[in-house]
Structure formats: structure tokens, C-alpha cells
Motif scaffolding. Structure first.
Motif, PDB file in Angstrom:
ATOM      1  N   ILE A 119       2.146   8.162  -6.280  1.00 30.23           N
ATOM      2  CA  ILE A 119       3.247   7.375  -6.813  1.00 30.23           C
ATOM      3  C   ILE A 119       3.898   6.645  -5.650  1.00 30.23           C
ATOM      4  N   TYR A 120       3.908   5.337  -5.752  1.00 29.00           N
ATOM      5  CA  TYR A 120       4.531   4.493  -4.736  1.00 29.00           C
ATOM      6  C   TYR A 120       5.938   4.144  -5.213  1.00 29.00           C
ATOM      7  N   LEU A 121       6.920   4.477  -4.399  1.00 28.86           N
ATOM      8  CA  LEU A 121       8.317   4.187  -4.725  1.00 28.86           C
ATOM      9  C   LEU A 121       8.708   2.930  -3.956  1.00 28.86           C
ATOM     10  N   GLU A 122       8.435   1.787  -4.545  1.00 30.73           N
ATOM     11  CA  GLU A 122       8.633   0.498  -3.878  1.00 30.73           C
ATOM     12  C   GLU A 122       9.841  -0.224  -4.461  1.00 30.73           C
ATOM     13  N   GLY A 123      10.924  -0.256  -3.700  1.00 28.35           N
ATOM     14  CA  GLY A 123      12.122  -0.945  -4.161  1.00 28.35           C
ATOM     15  C   GLY A 123      12.584  -0.390  -5.491  1.00 28.35           C
ATOM     16  N   ASP A 124      12.714  -1.252  -6.477  1.00 31.30           N
ATOM     17  CA  ASP A 124      13.127  -0.821  -7.812  1.00 31.30           C
ATOM     18  C   ASP A 124      11.938  -0.388  -8.667  1.00 31.30           C
ATOM     19  N   ARG A 125      10.734  -0.587  -8.151  1.00 26.78           N
ATOM     20  CA  ARG A 125       9.537  -0.281  -8.934  1.00 26.78           C
ATOM     21  C   ARG A 125       8.976   1.090  -8.578  1.00 26.78           C
ATOM     22  N   ILE A 126       8.317   1.696  -9.532  1.00 25.68           N
ATOM     23  CA  ILE A 126       7.576   2.931  -9.319  1.00 25.68           C
ATOM     24  C   ILE A 126       6.161   2.657  -9.822  1.00 25.68           C
ATOM     25  N   ILE A 127       5.182   2.767  -8.927  1.00 30.82           N
ATOM     26  CA  ILE A 127       3.795   2.444  -9.271  1.00 30.82           C
ATOM     27  C   ILE A 127       2.966   3.730  -9.237  1.00 30.82           C
ATOM     28  N   PHE A 128       2.269   4.012 -10.339  1.00 33.23           N
ATOM     29  CA  PHE A 128       1.442   5.202 -10.464  1.00 33.23           C
ATOM     30  C   PHE A 128      -0.024   4.819 -10.278  1.00 33.23           C
ATOM     31  N   LYS A 129      -0.730   5.571  -9.435  1.00 32.99           N
ATOM     32  CA  LYS A 129      -2.179   5.402  -9.286  1.00 32.99           C
ATOM     33  C   LYS A 129      -2.805   6.780  -9.320  1.00 32.99           C
ATOM     34  N   GLU A 130      -3.980   6.856  -9.896  1.00 37.96           N
ATOM     35  CA  GLU A 130      -4.675   8.132  -9.987  1.00 37.96           C
ATOM     36  C   GLU A 130      -5.681   8.271  -8.859  1.00 37.96           C
ATOM     37  N   VAL A 131      -5.884   9.499  -8.419  1.00 40.15           N
ATOM     38  CA  VAL A 131      -6.983   9.813  -7.522  1.00 40.15           C
ATOM     39  C   VAL A 131      -8.113  10.254  -8.441  1.00 40.15           C
ATOM     40  N   SER A 132      -8.992   9.314  -8.745  1.00 40.56           N
ATOM     41  CA  SER A 132     -10.034   9.594  -9.730  1.00 40.56           C
ATOM     42  C   SER A 132     -11.321   8.881  -9.327  1.00 40.56           C
ATOM     43  N   PRO A 133     -12.427   9.258  -9.948  1.00 39.64           N
ATOM     44  CA  PRO A 133     -13.684   8.570  -9.669  1.00 39.64           C
ATOM     45  C   PRO A 133     -13.628   7.092 -10.055  1.00 39.64           C
ATOM     46  N   TYR A 134     -12.682   6.722 -10.913  1.00 41.42           N
ATOM     47  CA  TYR A 134     -12.585   5.347 -11.386  1.00 41.42           C
ATOM     48  C   TYR A 134     -11.726   4.485 -10.462  1.00 41.42           C
ATOM     49  N   GLN A 135     -10.982   5.123  -9.571  1.00 42.00           N
ATOM     50  CA  GLN A 135     -10.182   4.393  -8.590  1.00 42.00           C
ATOM     51  C   GLN A 135     -10.567   4.893  -7.204  1.00 42.00           C
ATOM     52  N   THR A 136     -11.807   4.600  -6.844  1.00 43.62           N
ATOM     53  CA  THR A 136     -12.302   5.071  -5.561  1.00 43.62           C
ATOM     54  C   THR A 136     -11.483   4.449  -4.433  1.00 43.62           C
ATOM     55  N   GLY A 137     -11.295   5.217  -3.406  1.00 45.08           N
ATOM     56  CA  GLY A 137     -10.545   4.725  -2.261  1.00 45.08           C
ATOM     57  C   GLY A 137      -9.044   4.911  -2.373  1.00 45.08           C
ATOM     58  N   SER A 138      -8.557   5.598  -3.410  1.00 48.31           N
ATOM     59  CA  SER A 138      -7.119   5.792  -3.579  1.00 48.31           C
ATOM     60  C   SER A 138      -6.506   6.498  -2.380  1.00 48.31           C
ATOM     61  N   LEU A 139      -7.155   7.576  -1.931  1.00 45.25           N
ATOM     62  CA  LEU A 139      -6.625   8.310  -0.779  1.00 45.25           C
ATOM     63  C   LEU A 139      -6.757   7.499   0.499  1.00 45.25           C
ATOM     64  N   ASP A 140      -7.840   6.730   0.629  1.00 48.55           N
ATOM     65  CA  ASP A 140      -7.974   5.851   1.796  1.00 48.55           C
ATOM     66  C   ASP A 140      -6.880   4.804   1.835  1.00 48.55           C
ATOM     67  N   SER A 141      -6.555   4.255   0.666  1.00 48.72           N
ATOM     68  CA  SER A 141      -5.467   3.280   0.594  1.00 48.72           C
ATOM     69  C   SER A 141      -4.142   3.922   0.972  1.00 48.72           C
ATOM     70  N   LEU A 142      -3.929   5.156   0.522  1.00 48.47           N
ATOM     71  CA  LEU A 142      -2.709   5.871   0.846  1.00 48.47           C
ATOM     72  C   LEU A 142      -2.634   6.117   2.356  1.00 48.47           C
ATOM     73  N   LYS A 143      -3.743   6.536   2.957  1.00 48.82           N
ATOM     74  CA  LYS A 143      -3.767   6.738   4.411  1.00 48.82           C
ATOM     75  C   LYS A 143      -3.405   5.460   5.144  1.00 48.82           C
ATOM     76  N   LEU A 144      -3.927   4.354   4.673  1.00 50.16           N
ATOM     77  CA  LEU A 144      -3.684   3.069   5.325  1.00 50.16           C
ATOM     78  C   LEU A 144      -2.202   2.708   5.279  1.00 50.16           C
ATOM     79  N   VAL A 145      -1.574   2.786   4.090  1.00 48.68           N
ATOM     80  CA  VAL A 145      -0.167   2.397   3.998  1.00 48.68           C
ATOM     81  C   VAL A 145       0.740   3.402   4.684  1.00 48.68           C
ATOM     82  N   MET A 146       0.278   4.639   4.831  1.00 48.78           N
ATOM     83  CA  MET A 146       1.087   5.661   5.506  1.00 48.78           C
ATOM     84  C   MET A 146       0.885   5.613   7.021  1.00 48.78           C
ATOM     85  N   GLY A 147      -0.052   4.806   7.486  1.00 45.50           N
ATOM     86  CA  GLY A 147      -0.276   4.670   8.912  1.00 45.50           C
ATOM     87  C   GLY A 147      -1.153   5.761   9.496  1.00 45.50           C
TER      88      GLY A 147
END
Length: 148
Positions: A119-147
């Protein structure tokens, strides 16, 4: 008699909706309070579901738990603290970013997911993404934005 059955059904539907909206509100209350505390990301680990997805997310947490900044970790469902500490290390329970969703506000029937959620808490928005076989790279994307 039919009128009475309709009234009972209507009351039941209203109560059911009220209970679901309270759970949903508790989820957003928790997320908003985490946002107020300065968290930008929240990772929700369900107690059951896609085993390989949960395992991959637990490995991510275990490898990075000492580097989390701006990060919240929510264990949803009936996960036992003993089981968590066995899998992720006994120090995980003492981390300030760990929360237990004991009322299952992240597991509402009509929104229930078998996958861990980012769950990305961006400004006034809350964005939900699943760590699933259908959204490959979710954890990699999280690592990238977290530095990481």
C-alpha cells in the motif's frame, strides 16, 4: 407476514453493510494514522493465501527488516506472534513499524485477497498493489522506491 420478512431482510442488509463499513473504516483509520506517523509504504501479510507469494514477501521482510524507513508492516488475520518470530526472527516483534490487524480489517469479504498487499500512501491517495504472480516485480518496484 411478507411485509415483516422484507423488513427483517432490510434490517439485516443495513446491519451487514454497517459492519462492513466499520471494518473498512478501521482499515483506512489505521492507514491514515500510519501516514500521520510518517509511513509512506505499508506491507500487509495475510495469514493464509498464495503460499509462494507470502513466502516471497516474508523473505523480503526478513532480508530488509533492519533497513525499513517510512514503512509499516501489518500482519492480518490470525497469525500467531510465535509463528512470525520463528519465520522472520524474534526481533521482528519489537520493531516499531509492526502492527497486528486482529479485527481483520484488511480481509473484508468483498475485498479479500489471497495475496500480500503493498500500500502506497501518496499524498491524499492510497494505492493498493498485490504481490502476486499477475503483478510480477511488485517487490522489486517496492525496493526501488524505498531506495534498496
Amino acid at each position: 407476514m411478507i411485509k415483516t420478512k422484507k423488513q427483517i431482510l432490510l434490517v439485516f442488509i443495513v446491519l451487514l453493510q454497517f459492519c462492513n463499513s466499520n471494518k473498512q473504516n478501521s482499515k483506512f483509520d489505521l492507514l491514515n494514522s500510519m501516514k500521520t506517523e510518517g509511513y509512506k509504504y505499508v506491507l500487509v501479510l495475510p495469514d493464509a493465501g498464495c503460499l509462494s507469494c507470502i513466502d516471497a514477501t516474508e523473505i523480503f521482510v526478513k532480508e530488509n527488516k533492519d533497513n525499513f524507513k517510512d514503512f509499516g508492516l501489518v500482519f492480518s488475520g490470525t497469525i500467531s506472534p510465535k509463528s512470525i518470530s520463528n519465520r522472520l526472527g524474534s526481533d521482528i516483534l519489537t520493531k516499531p513499524y509492526v502492527y497486528f490487524d486482529s479485527i481483520n480489517s484488511f480481509r473484508i469479504d468483498y475485498e479479500m485477497t489471497i495475496y500480500p498487499q503493498i500500500i502506497y500512501l501518496e499524498g491524499d491517495r492510497i494505492i493498493f498493489k498485490e504481490v502476486s504472480p499477475y503483478q510480477t516485480g511488485s517487490l522489486d518496484s517496492l525496493k526501488l522506491v524505498m531506495g534498496f
